[in-house]
Design a protein around this motif. Structure first.
Motif, mmCIF file in Angstrom:
data_model
loop_
_atom_site.group_PDB
_atom_site.id
_atom_site.type_symbol
_atom_site.label_atom_id
_atom_site.label_comp_id
_atom_site.label_asym_id
_atom_site.label_seq_id
_atom_site.Cartn_x
_atom_site.Cartn_y
_atom_site.Cartn_z
ATOM 1 N N LYS A 4 12.687 -13.988 -33.277
ATOM 2 C CA LYS A 4 13.152 -13.181 -32.148
ATOM 3 C C LYS A 4 14.668 -13.292 -32.073
ATOM 4 O O LYS A 4 15.219 -14.376 -31.954
ATOM 5 N N SER A 10 22.825 -11.593 -32.015
ATOM 6 C CA SER A 10 23.447 -10.400 -32.591
ATOM 7 C C SER A 10 24.966 -10.516 -32.564
ATOM 8 O O SER A 10 25.643 -10.224 -33.553
ATOM 9 N N HIS A 153 20.372 -3.095 -33.201
ATOM 10 C CA HIS A 153 19.306 -2.228 -32.689
ATOM 11 C C HIS A 153 18.176 -3.058 -32.074
ATOM 12 O O HIS A 153 17.598 -2.673 -31.062
ATOM 13 N N LEU A 154 17.871 -4.195 -32.692
ATOM 14 C CA LEU A 154 16.809 -5.074 -32.180
ATOM 15 C C LEU A 154 17.089 -5.564 -30.767
ATOM 16 O O LEU A 154 16.164 -5.816 -29.998
ATOM 17 N N THR A 155 18.371 -5.728 -30.446
ATOM 18 C CA THR A 155 18.717 -6.368 -29.175
ATOM 19 C C THR A 155 19.072 -5.380 -28.072
ATOM 20 O O THR A 155 19.369 -5.804 -26.950
#
Length: 161
Positions: A4, A10, A153-155
């Motif tokens: 995660k 990031s 983008h994930l965050t």
């Protein structure tokens, strides 16, 4: 299980990408967090395998390797491991991907000249189990390998409707 990644991870990765040799204390100051937090985050990212290292980003063209190509290789399936091991011995082979479609492997190659590229391709053809190759010259690289956009983008929090 996927690691995660949060906004702090990031931001830390972005700082390390911009300056891989930055000292931990300086990273902590840039991010406005404690030195121990940076150390803990880096240790977690490294031990999970998400961060594999901090190698230098070498401009191959600057050191004389201006010819880049992708080589699609069709092969005898039961010889894939041996072919990959043979390709591992070629210093000009930058990466190898097992793929679907006509080509079984996609190989990225750097050479100094087109003649060098031809000789590398001929050596690849000599590997037992290689059936056919298709070569695509890279004329330019408008987007170099990158991973930070997907990490960022994930965050991101999805917009609310």
């Amino acid at each position: 299980m996927a690691l995660k990644i949060d906004a702090l991870d990031s931001a830390l990765l972005a700082e390390l990408a911009a300056d891989p040799r930055a000292p931990i204390l300086e990273l902590a100051q840039r991010l406005g967090i404690a030195r121990n937090t940076v150390q803990a985050r880096m240790k977690r990212l490294e031990s999970s395998g998400a961060v594999r290292g901090y190698p230098p980003d070498v401009d191959l063209q600057a050191i004389g390797y201006a010819v880049h190509a992708f080589l699609g290789i069709e092969l005898d399936q039961n010889k894939m491991d041996a072919i990959v091991e043979a390709l591992r011995t070629f210093p000009h082979v930058l990466e190898v991907h097992a793929t679907t479609g006509r080509a079984d492997l996609l190989v990225r190659i750097a050479a100094q000249t087109q003649q060098d590229l031809l000789e590398i391709i001929q050596r690849v053809h000599a590997i037992p189990g290689v059936k056919h190759t298709e070569t695509m010259l890279a004329l330019a690289t408008p987007i170099e390998y990158r991973c930070l956009p997907i990490v960022e983008h994930l965050t991101k929090i999805p917009p609310t409707p």
